[in-house]
Enzyme design. Structure first.
Site, PDB file in Angstrom:
ATOM      1  N   ASP A 113     -15.249 -13.139 -39.612  1.00  0.00           N
ATOM      2  CA  ASP A 113     -15.663 -14.547 -39.689  1.00  0.00           C
ATOM      3  C   ASP A 113     -15.471 -14.995 -41.137  1.00  0.00           C
ATOM      4  O   ASP A 113     -14.371 -15.384 -41.524  1.00  0.00           O
ATOM      5  CB  ASP A 113     -17.110 -14.646 -39.194  1.00  0.00           C
ATOM      6  CG  ASP A 113     -17.604 -16.079 -39.078  1.00  0.00           C
ATOM      7  OD1 ASP A 113     -16.880 -17.001 -39.466  1.00  0.00           O
ATOM      8  OD2 ASP A 113     -18.731 -16.281 -38.581  1.00  0.00           O
ATOM      9  N   THR A 117     -18.619  -9.184 -44.543  1.00  0.00           N
ATOM     10  CA  THR A 117     -18.957  -7.827 -44.095  1.00  0.00           C
ATOM     11  C   THR A 117     -17.884  -6.848 -44.571  1.00  0.00           C
ATOM     12  O   THR A 117     -18.194  -5.790 -45.138  1.00  0.00           O
ATOM     13  CB  THR A 117     -19.059  -7.780 -42.550  1.00  0.00           C
ATOM     14  OG1 THR A 117     -20.031  -8.745 -42.130  1.00  0.00           O
ATOM     15  CG2 THR A 117     -19.449  -6.402 -42.063  1.00  0.00           C
TER      16      THR A 117
HETATM   17  P1  5GP Z   1     -18.437 -11.993 -41.492  1.00  0.00           P
HETATM   18  O1  5GP Z   1     -19.093 -11.029 -42.425  1.00  0.00           O
HETATM   19  O2  5GP Z   1     -16.925 -11.825 -41.433  1.00  0.00           O
HETATM   20  O3  5GP Z   1     -18.840 -13.419 -41.759  1.00  0.00           O
HETATM   21  O4  5GP Z   1     -19.023 -11.721 -40.047  1.00  0.00           O
HETATM   22  C1  5GP Z   1     -18.665 -10.637 -39.305  1.00  0.00           C
HETATM   23  C2  5GP Z   1     -19.763 -10.212 -38.386  1.00  0.00           C
HETATM   24  O5  5GP Z   1     -20.551 -11.330 -37.940  1.00  0.00           O
HETATM   25  C3  5GP Z   1     -19.163  -9.599 -37.131  1.00  0.00           C
HETATM   26  O6  5GP Z   1     -19.005  -8.199 -37.264  1.00  0.00           O
HETATM   27  C4  5GP Z   1     -20.181  -9.977 -36.073  1.00  0.00           C
HETATM   28  O7  5GP Z   1     -21.215  -9.030 -36.056  1.00  0.00           O
HETATM   29  C5  5GP Z   1     -20.742 -11.295 -36.557  1.00  0.00           C
HETATM   30  N1  5GP Z   1     -20.015 -12.432 -35.950  1.00  0.00           N
HETATM   31  C6  5GP Z   1     -19.222 -13.336 -36.576  1.00  0.00           C
HETATM   32  N2  5GP Z   1     -18.740 -14.245 -35.709  1.00  0.00           N
HETATM   33  C7  5GP Z   1     -19.227 -13.897 -34.483  1.00  0.00           C
HETATM   34  C8  5GP Z   1     -19.084 -14.460 -33.156  1.00  0.00           C
HETATM   35  O8  5GP Z   1     -18.388 -15.435 -32.886  1.00  0.00           O
HETATM   36  N3  5GP Z   1     -19.751 -13.799 -32.171  1.00  0.00           N
HETATM   37  C9  5GP Z   1     -20.523 -12.697 -32.384  1.00  0.00           C
HETATM   38  N4  5GP Z   1     -21.100 -12.161 -31.331  1.00  0.00           N
HETATM   39  N5  5GP Z   1     -20.682 -12.154 -33.613  1.00  0.00           N
HETATM   40  C10 5GP Z   1     -20.037 -12.749 -34.650  1.00  0.00           C
END
Ligand code: 5GP
Length: 184
Positions: A113, A117
């Site tokens: 996203d 992470t």
């Molecule tokens: P980032 O650190 O890239 O913003 O977010 C990654 C983490 O956020 C993913 O591993 C997941 O756990 C959660 N996440 C981000 N977008 C989504 C989504 O559309 N659906 C779900 N279920 N989890 C998401």
């Protein structure tokens, strides 16, 4: 294609807005990703590291489509805000027992996203001197982050909706759905 009644039986009556990627589309793409990974690592030790919990179904399907020797392990990262040091490293709640040094690492993530992470994990894993470190993400919300060259293998570009199913949850529900859907 699943009928509404089939979806409702699986979700306990919670309807989804739409099925974004159905079972057949996921299976076809995972098979292609397996071929891409097989071709990308002609030699050397390969360790596929699944980031729990969201990657568990994807990883299980993916590794069975990789036609070369590999090892599998998992890791669990601490949640946002906690455990990040000034060096950008992150505490691991479950630290892979397998040695990373000298191995090609493919880190398997359910969805990218903002990319935060992964950015937090890259420093931690790079410090263990792997031969290479690449990311394989089932879904990539490309509109949400700057280009990330480490994300070498991507299943699908994802819309900026909240997606569930095929490992992805909402409050621990919906991980078992065989398709990926956006919620009402
Ligand atoms: P980032 O650190 O890239 O913003 O977010 C990654 C983490 O956020 C993913 O591993 C997941 O756990 C959660 N996440 C981000 N977008 C989504 C989504 O559309 N659906 C779900 N279920 N989890 C998401």
């Amino acid at each position: 294609m699943l009928r509404t009644a089939d979806v409702l039986r699986r979700t306990g009556g919670h309807n989804v807005k739409s099925i974004v990627f159905d079972e057949a589309a996921i299976a076809a793409r995972v098979e292609e990703l397996g071929r891409e990974i097989t071709a990308a690592y002609p030699d050397g030790d390969l360790l596929v590291l699944g980031l729990l919990k969201g990657s568990f179904i994807f990883l299980g399907d993916l590794v069975r489509k990789v036609e070369r020797p590999l090892q599998v392990d998992f890791l669990v990262a601490s949640s946002y805000g906690a455990g990040t040091t000034s060096s950008g490293r992150v505490d691991l709640l479950y630290d892979p027992a397998t040695r990373l040094e000298g191995k090609h690492i493919v880190l398997v993530e359910d969805i990218v996203d903002t990319g935060n992470t992964l950015r937090r994990l890259l420093g931690t894993l790079t410090a263990r001197a792997p031969a290479s470190l690449s990311i394989c993400a089932l879904l990539d919300k490309v509109a949400m982050h700057a280009p990330m060259p480490e994300v070498r293998f991507v299943g699908f570009e994802a819309p900026t909706a909240f997606l569930v199913g095929y490992g992805l949850d909402h409050a621990e529900d919906f991980r078992h759905l065989p398709f990926i859907a956006d919620l009402m």
